[in-house]
Design a protein around this motif. Structure first.
Motif, short mmCIF file in Angstrom:
data_model
loop_
_atom_site.label_atom_id
_atom_site.label_comp_id
_atom_site.label_asym_id
_atom_site.label_seq_id
_atom_site.Cartn_x
_atom_site.Cartn_y
_atom_site.Cartn_z
N ARG A 267 4.42 1.60 2.28
CA ARG A 267 4.25 1.33 3.70
C ARG A 267 3.77 -0.11 3.93
O ARG A 267 2.99 -0.64 3.15
N TRP B 134 1.24 5.57 1.20
CA TRP B 134 0.98 6.38 2.39
C TRP B 134 1.37 7.83 2.14
O TRP B 134 2.35 8.11 1.46
N TYR B 135 0.58 8.74 2.66
CA TYR B 135 0.89 10.17 2.63
C TYR B 135 1.09 10.66 1.20
O TYR B 135 2.07 11.34 0.87
N ARG C 135 0.84 -1.20 0.00
CA ARG C 135 0.00 0.00 0.00
C ARG C 135 0.87 1.25 0.00
O ARG C 135 2.10 1.17 0.20
#
Length: 423
Positions: free
Chosen positions: A355, A338-339, A336
């Protein structure tokens, strides 16, 4: 007032967080709010209240009219919609006990027990909710929808806290949530025995698992504003003016659609201002087919209003995730992202971090965990060179909320810009 719009929404929410073998916090909350908007001479004054007694409502109505009279006229004002026909969207399962804390505890327990069996620590959150939205206008529109939701996010970490795995799911129908399967997937990723490898920044062949694909597709979809395109402020703007609707912008394997009647990720029946969501392709075999268009911009351009969609489906293909891995000589499997944030909207240049589970692929096999990396990637280029897609599945997606369904995606030349030391 010349016209009036009433919006009422509310519901009940329950959540439970867990960490290292036990629950840490739990909450239960109910909410209800009413928004009244008064339209006077091209001006709109709005007041929101959480009290529904007659005196409060009368005060709110009068105050909304006072605010409207104080505002300057809106040059793009459009009057409220009248009656509309809505497609049926089934997103509610009438089993409230399956969304309350007692039921959530059992899902968390599955994740905790799975972690104990595989000697990893599990952390996570599970939420259950029932919500409704109602909209009425003095011009005769009325819509009412309710939805039930349950979502589980599980992160697993090694006892040494040097590696992690993740899995999650979101469903409108609580019986569909398989907490054991979710926990097993997260724990398997975290239980990798080899030490994580640091990879050098550069271009890699990557396999994005469905949740990572969904996050990238969300940014692709969120940029689809017709006004921004018509005014030359968007990736979807045609040089010289207008939008690129009808042009082949992406790989022919890419189709993204929205449908209230979809079984995997149904959109709501009513969009912003009550504009109906219709089943439509936004991208069809790589061709840009539609853009979101507000009622004001639709009126100005003499076109159909199309509401922003929070729920979408990325059509998949026939290749399994295992087949993608076997076909990759050297690359990275990404669980996945992230951010994520857009750096340059006109180029659809996105940045973010991987992540909770990268794995190095060598000669068709997962050989070791790979440390997290930051990426800077043009989505236009990425979705223009799709190598393979797996079958579509429902995903868990935090960015933009909503529901999505997406496949795993195999693509070359994914650009990692730097290493990231975080787990």
């Amino acid at each position: 007032a010349d016209a009036c719009v009433i919006e009422i929404d509310g519901g009940e929410d329950h959540s439970l967080r867990f960490s290292r073998g036990s629950a840490t916090t739990n909450t239960s909350a109910t909410s209800l709010s009413l928004k009244i908007s008064s339209h006077i001479n091209g001006r709109i004054g709005s007041v929101t209240t959480t009290h529904l007694d007659d005196k409060t409502l009368e005060t709110a109505q009068r105050r909304s009219e006072e605010i409207a009279r104080l505002l300057p006229a809106d040059p793009e004002y459009v009057s409220p919609l009248g009656p509309q026909h809505y497609e049926n969207s089934i997103r509610y399962h009438d089993a409230p006990k399956l969304l309350q804390l007692d039921a959530l505890v059992s899902h968390a327990q599955q994740a905790i027990e799975q972690g104990q069996l595989m000697n990893v620590e599990t952390y996570g959150c599970i939420n259950g909710a029932r919500r409704f939205d109602a909209l009425a206008t003095s011009n005769g529109l009325f819509s009412f929808e309710r939805r039930s939701e349950i979502d589980l996010s599980v992160t697993a970490r090694t006892q040494k806290d040097n590696w992690s795995g993740w899995a999650g799911a979101h469903e409108f129908f609580a019986p569909r949530l398989n907490s054991t399967q979710i926990a097993l997937a997260a724990c398997k990723k975290a239980a990798a025995s080899a030490a994580p490898k640091d990879l050098e920044p550069g271009s890699y062949t990557v396999i994005l698992e469905p949740d990572a694909t969904a996050e990238l597709a969300f940014w692709l979809m969120s940029a689809m504003d017709a006004r921004a395109a018509d005014e030359g402020r968007s990736f979807y703007a045609r040089p010289g003016g207008g939008s690129r609707i009808g042009e082949q912008l992406f790989d022919e394997k890419l189709t993204i659609r929205v449908s209230p009647g979809d079984s995997l990720a149904p959109e709501s029946s009513a969009g912003y201002e009550g504009v109906p969501h219709r089943s439509r392709d936004f991208i069809k075999n790589g061709v840009l087919s539609a853009l979101y268009r507000s009622r004001a911009w639709a009126h100005k351009t003499n076109a159909e209003p199309i509401p922003f969609a929070r729920n979408f489906i990325v059509e998949g293909g026939p290749t399994s995730l295992e087949e993608m891995i076997r076909a990759t000589k050297r690359g990275v499997l990404i669980t996945r992202l992230w951010y994520t944030n857009l750096l340059e909207p006109r180029a659809l240049l996105l940045t973010g971090l991987t992540r909770d589970g990268n794995f190095l692929i060598e000669n068709g096999r997962l050989t070791a965990p790979a440390s997290n990396m930051r990426f800077n990637q043009s989505l236009g280029k990425l979705f223009a060179r799709i190598e393979a897609l797996s079958p579509t599945q429902r995903t868990w997606r935090a960015v933009g909320a909503g529901a999505s369904a997406a496949p795993a995606l195999l693509v070359k030349d994914f650009v990692f810009s730097s290493q990231s030391s975080g787990i």
